[in-house]
Design a protein around this motif. Structure first.
Motif, PDB file in Angstrom:
ATOM      1  N   ILE A 117      -6.230   0.160   4.334  1.00 48.52           N
ATOM      2  CA  ILE A 117      -5.459  -0.386   5.456  1.00 48.52           C
ATOM      3  C   ILE A 117      -6.377  -0.965   6.522  1.00 48.52           C
ATOM      4  CG2 ILE A 117      -3.939   0.236   7.385  1.00 48.52           C
ATOM      5  CD1 ILE A 117      -2.571   2.214   5.477  1.00 48.52           C
ATOM      6  N   GLU A 118      -7.447  -0.242   6.844  1.00 47.34           N
ATOM      7  CA  GLU A 118      -8.410  -0.747   7.833  1.00 47.34           C
ATOM      8  C   GLU A 118      -9.049  -2.043   7.352  1.00 47.34           C
ATOM      9  OE1 GLU A 118     -11.044   2.542   8.157  1.00 47.34           O
ATOM     10  OE2 GLU A 118      -9.535   3.834   9.112  1.00 47.34           O
ATOM     11  N   THR A 119      -9.300  -2.122   6.053  1.00 50.08           N
ATOM     12  CA  THR A 119      -9.858  -3.338   5.477  1.00 50.08           C
ATOM     13  C   THR A 119      -8.889  -4.499   5.622  1.00 50.08           C
ATOM     14  OG1 THR A 119     -11.167  -2.074   3.882  1.00 50.08           O
ATOM     15  CG2 THR A 119     -10.736  -4.383   3.357  1.00 50.08           C
ATOM     16  N   ALA A 120      -7.627  -4.255   5.317  1.00 44.45           N
ATOM     17  CA  ALA A 120      -6.611  -5.307   5.431  1.00 44.45           C
ATOM     18  C   ALA A 120      -6.505  -5.803   6.871  1.00 44.45           C
ATOM     19  CB  ALA A 120      -5.265  -4.786   4.951  1.00 44.45           C
ATOM     20  N   LEU A 121      -6.506  -4.891   7.818  1.00 44.52           N
ATOM     21  CA  LEU A 121      -6.407  -5.280   9.230  1.00 44.52           C
ATOM     22  C   LEU A 121      -7.638  -6.066   9.665  1.00 44.52           C
ATOM     23  CD1 LEU A 121      -4.949  -1.942  10.647  1.00 44.52           C
ATOM     24  CD2 LEU A 121      -3.739  -4.124  10.403  1.00 44.52           C
ATOM     25  N   SER A 122      -8.800  -5.595   9.255  1.00 44.51           N
ATOM     26  CA  SER A 122     -10.051  -6.252   9.645  1.00 44.51           C
ATOM     27  C   SER A 122     -10.163  -7.644   9.040  1.00 44.51           C
ATOM     28  CB  SER A 122     -11.241  -5.391   9.220  1.00 44.51           C
ATOM     29  OG  SER A 122     -12.458  -6.050   9.483  1.00 44.51           O
ATOM     30  N   ALA A 123      -9.758  -7.775   7.780  1.00 42.79           N
ATOM     31  CA  ALA A 123      -9.872  -9.063   7.074  1.00 42.79           C
ATOM     32  C   ALA A 123      -8.646  -9.943   7.270  1.00 42.79           C
ATOM     33  CB  ALA A 123     -10.103  -8.810   5.589  1.00 42.79           C
ATOM     34  N   GLU A 124      -7.700  -9.484   8.058  1.00 43.20           N
ATOM     35  CA  GLU A 124      -6.453 -10.222   8.332  1.00 43.20           C
ATOM     36  C   GLU A 124      -5.697 -10.570   7.047  1.00 43.20           C
ATOM     37  OE1 GLU A 124      -7.501 -13.513  10.855  1.00 43.20           O
ATOM     38  OE2 GLU A 124      -7.780 -12.233  12.602  1.00 43.20           O
ATOM     39  N   ILE A 125      -5.595  -9.564   6.187  1.00 38.66           N
ATOM     40  CA  ILE A 125      -4.828  -9.696   4.953  1.00 38.66           C
ATOM     41  C   ILE A 125      -3.469  -9.043   5.190  1.00 38.66           C
ATOM     42  CG2 ILE A 125      -4.696  -9.057   2.514  1.00 38.66           C
ATOM     43  CD1 ILE A 125      -7.800  -8.842   2.590  1.00 38.66           C
ATOM     44  N   PRO A 126      -2.375  -9.781   5.031  1.00 42.22           N
ATOM     45  CA  PRO A 126      -1.053  -9.177   5.250  1.00 42.22           C
ATOM     46  C   PRO A 126      -0.785  -8.089   4.222  1.00 42.22           C
ATOM     47  CG  PRO A 126      -0.829 -11.317   4.202  1.00 42.22           C
ATOM     48  CD  PRO A 126      -2.287 -11.180   4.556  1.00 42.22           C
ATOM     49  N   LEU A 160     -16.303  -3.844  -1.092  1.00 38.32           N
ATOM     50  CA  LEU A 160     -17.500  -4.110  -0.285  1.00 38.32           C
ATOM     51  C   LEU A 160     -17.678  -3.108   0.851  1.00 38.32           C
ATOM     52  CD1 LEU A 160     -17.451  -8.008  -0.025  1.00 38.32           C
ATOM     53  CD2 LEU A 160     -18.842  -6.577  -1.531  1.00 38.32           C
ATOM     54  N   ARG A 161     -16.617  -2.400   1.229  1.00 34.13           N
ATOM     55  CA  ARG A 161     -16.700  -1.441   2.329  1.00 34.13           C
ATOM     56  C   ARG A 161     -16.965  -0.011   1.875  1.00 34.13           C
ATOM     57  NH1 ARG A 161     -13.999  -5.663   4.329  1.00 34.13           N
ATOM     58  NH2 ARG A 161     -13.882  -6.005   6.588  1.00 34.13           N
ATOM     59  N   ASN A 181      -7.663   9.292   2.828  1.00 32.92           N
ATOM     60  CA  ASN A 181      -8.814   8.623   3.438  1.00 32.92           C
ATOM     61  C   ASN A 181      -9.114   7.294   2.745  1.00 32.92           C
ATOM     62  OD1 ASN A 181      -9.186  10.629   5.352  1.00 32.92           O
ATOM     63  ND2 ASN A 181     -10.599  11.806   4.064  1.00 32.92           N
ATOM     64  N   LEU A 182      -8.955   7.270   1.432  1.00 34.10           N
ATOM     65  CA  LEU A 182      -9.154   6.010   0.707  1.00 34.10           C
ATOM     66  C   LEU A 182      -8.052   5.017   1.080  1.00 34.10           C
ATOM     67  CD1 LEU A 182     -10.581   4.237  -1.363  1.00 34.10           C
ATOM     68  CD2 LEU A 182      -9.279   5.412  -3.169  1.00 34.10           C
ATOM     69  N   ARG A 183      -6.814   5.494   1.145  1.00 32.65           N
ATOM     70  CA  ARG A 183      -5.723   4.617   1.564  1.00 32.65           C
ATOM     71  C   ARG A 183      -5.967   4.058   2.964  1.00 32.65           C
ATOM     72  NH1 ARG A 183      -1.761   8.125   2.880  1.00 32.65           N
ATOM     73  NH2 ARG A 183      -2.696   7.935   4.947  1.00 32.65           N
ATOM     74  N   ASP A 184      -6.442   4.900   3.869  1.00 29.64           N
ATOM     75  CA  ASP A 184      -6.706   4.432   5.232  1.00 29.64           C
ATOM     76  C   ASP A 184      -7.831   3.398   5.264  1.00 29.64           C
ATOM     77  OD1 ASP A 184      -4.690   6.024   6.165  1.00 29.64           O
ATOM     78  OD2 ASP A 184      -5.998   7.599   6.952  1.00 29.64           O
ATOM     79  N   LEU A 185      -8.825   3.573   4.394  1.00 28.75           N
ATOM     80  CA  LEU A 185      -9.893   2.575   4.302  1.00 28.75           C
ATOM     81  C   LEU A 185      -9.320   1.231   3.854  1.00 28.75           C
ATOM     82  CD1 LEU A 185     -12.881   1.720   4.291  1.00 28.75           C
ATOM     83  CD2 LEU A 185     -13.010   2.544   1.921  1.00 28.75           C
ATOM     84  N   ILE A 233       0.864  -1.183   0.000  1.00 34.11           N
ATOM     85  CA  ILE A 233       0.000   0.000   0.000  1.00 34.11           C
ATOM     86  C   ILE A 233       0.898   1.230   0.000  1.00 34.11           C
ATOM     87  CG2 ILE A 233      -1.784   1.268   1.248  1.00 34.11           C
ATOM     88  CD1 ILE A 233      -2.709  -1.465   2.367  1.00 34.11           C
ATOM     89  N   THR A 234       0.659   2.133  -0.946  1.00 37.34           N
ATOM     90  CA  THR A 234       1.577   3.246  -1.187  1.00 37.34           C
ATOM     91  C   THR A 234       1.088   4.530  -0.538  1.00 37.34           C
ATOM     92  OG1 THR A 234       2.331   2.293  -3.270  1.00 37.34           O
ATOM     93  CG2 THR A 234       2.621   4.660  -3.007  1.00 37.34           C
ATOM     94  N   TYR A 235       2.058   5.285   0.006  1.00 34.77           N
ATOM     95  CA  TYR A 235       1.848   6.638   0.495  1.00 34.77           C
ATOM     96  C   TYR A 235       2.462   7.603  -0.515  1.00 34.77           C
ATOM     97  CZ  TYR A 235       0.688   4.746   5.118  1.00 34.77           C
ATOM     98  OH  TYR A 235       0.096   4.069   6.161  1.00 34.77           O
ATOM     99  N   GLY A 236       1.778   8.698  -0.802  1.00 35.69           N
ATOM    100  CA  GLY A 236       2.320   9.688  -1.721  1.00 35.69           C
ATOM    101  C   GLY A 236       1.269  10.724  -2.055  1.00 35.69           C
TER     102      GLY A 236
END
Length: 356
Positions: A275-284, A344-345, A269-273, A260-263
């Motif tokens: 990241i939150e999705t990855a954490l919630s779904a346990e996706i590395p 989906l989110r 806000n979309l990037r944070d969504l 996931i890229t920062y720049g």
């Protein structure tokens, strides 16, 4: 991976789709996608868009690019050798002794990148290959014979190398950058359809052309669709192999998940969504930093019309712009999962502005 998906992946990767000449690969991609979308359209230069919920006002794009690096025939010598120009970021350093396909109206003509033997070269000739020194041999002995084969200035040249699986862990091929992305977004559409997911917005599954020469296909299609949100997937460098400098290239691994890229072009806000999705779904996942631009179609979407909330999910890849581009099977699945779960989110008419 299910067998039907694997068969499509192999067929799609093996088909040449050089920049500006993506037609056949785009047709293969569209035929696979058709059962999972409501409608589609193709633009003037060959970008293909599959649409789910085309009547919806709010538009979300998931996008990859379809083209691969290649060469153009630029000069034919009187003795029948061919000199080339780059079409995209082709690397002459990997060319000598490679086999190629020259695309003509008469069909494929086989050729090889010739190179003098090590014990015949003079010391001042032992330099890295350049576009001025690499050449093709198609077995002809004259310019006339070359032309009789259907070869002319402007004929497109692609490497012959095809898809393989390495150690049951990695996919290897010459054009994973970025037809593997087209595969992944098609799999997202398939899962949405087969799992009966109903989206509150229009989803535009975009396979863009001409990324390798400056994001041109994405630029054109972004203006046509005018989306509200765009999630781009492309490849990025695995930096674990020898000769990478991690201080400048980052510390990224094949097998440790999407990047996931920062720049500036990435909407926070979309990037944070994501990241939150990855954490919630346990996706590395892994993180990377861009400079002024990501160098991907993210930039074209982000800065189109009045500005689009855009983010980049990258697939780690070894040996970019060679004939042995390599990605980890697990990362491919995790990118599919992350795009799917993020879509989906997203809410209908979601406002990604930082404040209002």
């Amino acid at each position: 991976m299910r067998q039907e998906s694997f068969d499509f992946l192999q067929k799609y990767l093996n088909n040449p789709s050089p920049t500006g000449f993506e037609k056949e690969g785009q047709q293969i991609w569209l035929e696979y996608l058709k059962p999972y979308i409501d409608e589609y359209f193709v633009d003037t230069y060959g970008t293909v868009v599959g649409v789910i919920n085309p009547e919806a006002e709010y538009k979300v794009v998931i996008e990859a690019h379809a083209d691969e690096i290649s060469y153009f025939v630029n000069f034919i010598t009187e003795s029948g050798f061919l000199y080339l120009r780059k079409n995209g970021g082709s690397d002459p350093l990997v060319a000598p002794s490679k086999r190629v396909n020259i695309h003509t109206k008469k069909g494929i003509v086989k050729a090889v990148f010739g190179w003098p033997a090590i014990h015949t070269r003079k010391p001042d000739q032992d330099k890295a290959p350049t576009m001025e020194t690499v050449f093709l041999d198609c077995g002809a002995s004259s310019k006339e014979e070359v032309e009789e084969m259907g070869i002319h200035v402007g004929s497109v040249v692609t490497f012959e190398d095809e898809f393989m699986v390495l150690n049951d862990k990695f996919y290897v091929g010459r054009a994973l950058d970025n037809r593997i992305g087209g595969f992944m977004i098609a799999e997202v559409a398939r899962r949405l359809k087969e799992e009966g997911k109903k989206l509150p917005f229009g989803l535009y599954v975009v396979n863009a052309v001409q990324e390798e020469i400056g994001l041109r296909g994405a630029e054109m299609i972004a203006h046509r669709i005018q989306p509200d949100v765009a999630i781009i997937t492309d490849v990025t460098h695995d930096t674990q192999s020898p000769m990478y400098e991690k201080k400048t290239s980052g510390d990224l691994f094949c097998g440790k998940g999407p990047v996931i890229t920062y720049g500036p072009a990435v909407q926070n806000n979309l990037r944070d969504l994501i990241i939150e999705t990855a954490l919630s779904a346990e996706i590395p996942f892994q993180r990377a930093a861009a400079t002024r631009a990501t160098g991907t179609d993210t930039d074209a979407f982000a800065y189109s019309h009045s500005g689009v909330a855009a983010a980049l999910i990258s697939l780690p890849l070894k040996y970019m712009h060679t004939t042995v581009e390599t990605v980890h099977k697990d990362d491919v699945q995790h990118v599919i999962d992350l795009i799917y779960e993020t879509v989906l989110r997203i809410e209908d008419k979601q406002d990604f502005r930082y404040f209002s």
